[in-house]
Design a protein around this motif. Structure first.
Motif, PDB file in Angstrom:
ATOM      1  N   UNK A   1       7.206 -56.365 -36.652  1.00 21.44           N
ATOM      2  CA  UNK A   1       5.941 -57.086 -36.404  1.00 21.44           C
ATOM      3  C   UNK A   1       5.812 -57.321 -34.902  1.00 21.44           C
ATOM      4  N   UNK A   2       4.673 -57.072 -34.412  1.00 18.23           N
ATOM      5  CA  UNK A   2       4.540 -57.294 -32.962  1.00 18.23           C
ATOM      6  C   UNK A   2       4.245 -58.772 -32.663  1.00 18.23           C
ATOM      7  N   UNK A   3       3.885 -59.064 -31.442  1.00 18.48           N
ATOM      8  CA  UNK A   3       3.909 -60.440 -30.874  1.00 18.48           C
ATOM      9  C   UNK A   3       3.038 -61.423 -31.660  1.00 18.48           C
ATOM     10  N   UNK A   4       2.063 -61.010 -32.435  1.00 17.79           N
ATOM     11  CA  UNK A   4       1.053 -61.941 -32.965  1.00 17.79           C
ATOM     12  C   UNK A   4       1.689 -63.044 -33.806  1.00 17.79           C
ATOM     13  N   UNK A   5       2.618 -62.687 -34.729  1.00 17.13           N
ATOM     14  CA  UNK A   5       3.125 -63.667 -35.686  1.00 17.13           C
ATOM     15  C   UNK A   5       4.496 -64.208 -35.250  1.00 17.13           C
ATOM     16  N   UNK A   6       4.559 -65.534 -35.141  1.00 18.67           N
ATOM     17  CA  UNK A   6       5.777 -66.187 -34.648  1.00 18.67           C
ATOM     18  C   UNK A   6       6.775 -66.426 -35.778  1.00 18.67           C
ATOM     19  N   UNK A   7       6.278 -66.733 -36.993  1.00 15.88           N
ATOM     20  CA  UNK A   7       7.169 -67.206 -38.059  1.00 15.88           C
ATOM     21  C   UNK A   7       6.913 -66.480 -39.364  1.00 15.88           C
ATOM     22  N   UNK A   8       7.972 -66.265 -40.149  1.00 19.00           N
ATOM     23  CA  UNK A   8       7.812 -65.766 -41.508  1.00 19.00           C
ATOM     24  C   UNK A   8       8.328 -66.862 -42.439  1.00 19.00           C
ATOM     25  N   UNK A   9       7.472 -67.375 -43.325  1.00 20.84           N
ATOM     26  CA  UNK A   9       7.925 -68.371 -44.310  1.00 20.84           C
ATOM     27  C   UNK A   9       8.127 -67.671 -45.644  1.00 20.84           C
ATOM     28  N   UNK A  10       9.368 -67.622 -46.129  1.00 19.38           N
ATOM     29  CA  UNK A  10       9.621 -66.970 -47.419  1.00 19.38           C
ATOM     30  C   UNK A  10       8.893 -67.703 -48.546  1.00 19.38           C
ATOM     31  N   UNK A  11       8.674 -67.022 -49.673  1.00 19.86           N
ATOM     32  CA  UNK A  11       7.972 -67.644 -50.807  1.00 19.86           C
ATOM     33  C   UNK A  11       8.965 -68.210 -51.814  1.00 19.86           C
ATOM     34  N   UNK A  12       8.462 -69.212 -52.596  1.00 21.37           N
ATOM     35  CA  UNK A  12       9.245 -69.768 -53.715  1.00 21.37           C
ATOM     36  C   UNK A  12      10.656 -70.149 -53.259  1.00 21.37           C
ATOM     37  N   UNK A  13      11.686 -69.666 -53.967  1.00 17.30           N
ATOM     38  CA  UNK A  13      13.064 -70.063 -53.613  1.00 17.30           C
ATOM     39  C   UNK A  13      13.731 -68.996 -52.751  1.00 17.30           C
ATOM     40  N   UNK A  14      12.931 -68.260 -51.967  1.00 16.45           N
ATOM     41  CA  UNK A  14      13.522 -67.249 -51.084  1.00 16.45           C
ATOM     42  C   UNK A  14      13.892 -67.870 -49.736  1.00 16.45           C
ATOM     43  N   UNK A  15      14.822 -67.236 -49.039  1.00 15.05           N
ATOM     44  CA  UNK A  15      15.248 -67.667 -47.701  1.00 15.05           C
ATOM     45  C   UNK A  15      15.350 -66.446 -46.788  1.00 15.05           C
ATOM     46  N   UNK A  16      15.140 -66.671 -45.501  1.00 19.47           N
ATOM     47  CA  UNK A  16      15.230 -65.601 -44.499  1.00 19.47           C
ATOM     48  C   UNK A  16      16.556 -65.760 -43.755  1.00 19.47           C
ATOM     49  N   UNK A  17      17.350 -64.698 -43.740  1.00 23.57           N
ATOM     50  CA  UNK A  17      18.716 -64.791 -43.191  1.00 23.57           C
ATOM     51  C   UNK A  17      18.908 -63.795 -42.061  1.00 23.57           C
ATOM     52  N   UNK A  18      19.521 -64.280 -40.969  1.00 29.06           N
ATOM     53  CA  UNK A  18      19.944 -63.399 -39.889  1.00 29.06           C
ATOM     54  C   UNK A  18      21.416 -63.084 -40.134  1.00 29.06           C
ATOM     55  N   UNK A  19      21.731 -61.828 -40.467  1.00 25.78           N
ATOM     56  CA  UNK A  19      23.123 -61.460 -40.787  1.00 25.78           C
ATOM     57  C   UNK A  19      23.971 -61.417 -39.528  1.00 25.78           C
ATOM     58  N   UNK A  20      25.262 -61.821 -39.652  1.00 21.28           N
ATOM     59  CA  UNK A  20      26.199 -61.663 -38.526  1.00 21.28           C
ATOM     60  C   UNK A  20      26.886 -60.309 -38.655  1.00 21.28           C
ATOM     61  N   UNK A  21      26.847 -59.564 -37.568  1.00 21.03           N
ATOM     62  CA  UNK A  21      27.664 -58.339 -37.555  1.00 21.03           C
ATOM     63  C   UNK A  21      29.114 -58.776 -37.317  1.00 21.03           C
TER      64      UNK A  21
END
Lengths: 101, 101, 101, 101, 101, 101, 101
Positions: free
Chosen positions: D1-21
Motif C-alpha cells: 500500500x502506498x503512502x495514503x493509508x497509515x493504519x490497517x485495523x483487522x476485523x472481528x477477532x483478527x490481529x496484525x502481526x509483525x514477524x521477527x526474523x
C-alpha cells in the motif's frame, strides 16, 4: 457374558435391540418378516436415561422399551450377552415404531 | 509409572478403564468373558469431574467408578501405570453398563 | 528465546508443558518413567486464563500449574524457550492428572 | 500500500502481526531469536474489535497490541503494507504471550 | 445487468466489493497498489442487513460501505453489473480495514 | 406436474426461483441479461415460512417473493411444474437482490 | 411386514412417504406425473412427533400428513410394509408442498 450379569443398561440416549431374523417371531410368537424384505426390524429390550441438552437437562428418549422398531441400514454396535447377540443404537438412529392399531 | 504416583484422575468427562481379557476375572473373582465373544468389557477404576455445558456448568458423567461396562470397538488411549495397562475413554464412548440384578 | 523474556503465558485454554523423557526426573528428583512405557508424561509449568463459553464467560481450566499429567499420543506445538524445549497443549487434550495419594 | 493509508485495523477477532526474523530485534533493540529455533515469534501491531458470541455480545480478544507472541506453525494471511510485510491471524491461533517478568 | 437495475443489495452478512487492480485508483483518484504486492484490496460499495444470531437477533456487520479493505486470497463470488465486475464476500471473510489516520 | 396443483410452497427457508436465461425478459417484459455475463439471475415466485432458530422461533426470510435476485454458481434443486422448470434454493444461498432505484 | 402391524410411526422429525411412480394416481385418482419429469413426488402418510430444540422443547414439523410433496433427489430410507414400499425422510429434506389453490 456368562451368568453373572442379568441386565445391560445402555448409556445416554442408547438403546439395546434384539434384531428379528427373516421369519422369526416376537416373544409373543407372531411371524414378523418375509425373506424378500431387506428392511431390518427389532425389539427394544433396554434403554438408557437419555442425553443432556445444552443446558444440562436430560432429553427423554424418542422410543421405549418393548417398541417394535424399524432399524437403519447401517450402524449399530454388536454386543454378545448371555441371551445371545444384541445391537446398541442411538435412539435418534431408529427410523420408526410399528403399532398394532 | 514407577512407585511415586498412586492414582491417575482422568480429566473432564474421561474415565480410566481396566479392560478384561477373555476369561479374566473381576476383582471379586468372577469369570466374565468366553473366548468366542469379541465384545470388549472392562471396569471403571477412576473418573473425571465431568465436562462443562455451553453455560459453563459441569455435566455429571453418565457412568460411575466400579461400573462393569461394554466398551466400543474403537478408540481408547492406552496408559501404562504401576498396576499395568489401562485405557482412557470419554464417558460418551461407553455403550452400556452391566448390572447383576 | 534469549535472556529478555522470563515467562510464556499460554492463551485461552492452552497450557505449557515440560515433557519427561524416559527415566528423567521431576524437579524434586524422582525417577518417573521406565523405557518400555510409550505413554508420554509431563509437568504443567504455565497455564492460560481459560476459554470463553457461548455466553462470553470464562471457563476455568480442567488442570493446574504443577500438575504431573498424561499427554495424548498426538498434538502439542513445540516451543523453544530459554530453559529448553516445551510443548503447548489445550487443557482438553490432557488425558489425566497423576496424584501421589 | 502506498503512502495514503497509515493504519490497517483487522476485523472481528483478527490481529496484525509483525514477524521477527531469526536474530532480529524488537523496536526496543533487543535480540530475540537464535537461528536454531524454528518457533515463530512476532509483535502485535494492531487488533480487531473482537468476535460476537451467540448472543450478539462482543467477546474481548485474548491478546493485546504490543504483546510479543508465539505464532502457530501454520496459518496467517500475508499483507503488504507501507512499512513492509505483516501477517493477519485470529487471536485464537496465538499460542502464547512472552512476559519480561 | 442492463440499465434497468441501479443497485444490488447483498443478503445477510454479505457485502459487494469493487476490487482494485494493481496501480488503479480509488474513486477519489489516489494510486493504491504497486505491482509487486499480491495482496488484494477493494472498496465496499454495498452491504447486507446482517446475519441472525441463534436468538434470531440481527448481528451488525463488522465493516461498512465506503471502507477500503484487505481481501482474503480465496473466495468471493463474481457478479457482473452495469458498472462492471464486482465480488460478493461475507463480512467475516474480510481481513482488515485501511484507515488514513 | 399436470393441471391439478396450482402452487408449490417451499419448506422452511427455501424459495422457488424462475431462472432468467441470457436475454430473457422479466414478466414485465424488460431485457435483463447479455450473453457474455455468466452470473445467474432469477425471480422469486414462492417462499417458505422460514427456519426455526435454536429456541424454536421462526426466523424471517432474508428475501421476498417478487425479488429479482443474483443466484450462486452452484446448488439449487430442479423442479418441473406446470409452468415449466423452476429451482429451489435456501434463502441463505442467495447472493443479493437487485433494486431499480 | 405381515398382517400384525397396522401403522408405522416415524421417530423425531421423520416422515413416511408413499412415492408416486410416473403417471400414477393419488388415492383420489388424479394423474400426477408425466414420464419426462425426473422430479420425485409423494404423499406423506405418517409423521413423527418432531425434534427437540437445544432447550429440550419439541419443534413442530414443517409438513403434515396428507401433504403432496416434492422429494429431494437423494436420501430416503426404504421400508417395506404390508401396503408396499415406503420411504422415510426427515421433514427438513422435503423441498416443497403442492397446493390445489
Amino acid at each position: 457374558m456368562t451368568s453373572v450379569f442379568k441386565r445391560l443398561v445402555p448409556t445416554f440416549n442408547r438403546i439395546l435391540v434384539k434384531k428379528f431374523e427373516a421369519e422369526t417371531k416376537t416373544r409373543t410368537g407372531i411371524i414378523l418378516q418375509d425373506p424378500a424384505d431387506k428392511t431390518a426390524y427389532g425389539e427394544i429390550v433396554s434403554a438408557g436415561p437419555g442425553n443432556f441438552d445444552s443446558n444440562g437437562k436430560v432429553v427423554p428418549l424418542g422410543v421405549n422399551v418393548g417398541d417394535i422398531v424399524v432399524l437403519p441400514d447401517y450402524g449399530g454396535s454388536k454386543v454378545n450377552l448371555k441371551d445371545g447377540e444384541f445391537f446398541i443404537y442411538r435412539d435418534t438412529d431408529i427410523l420408526g415404531v410399528l403399532h398394532k392399531n
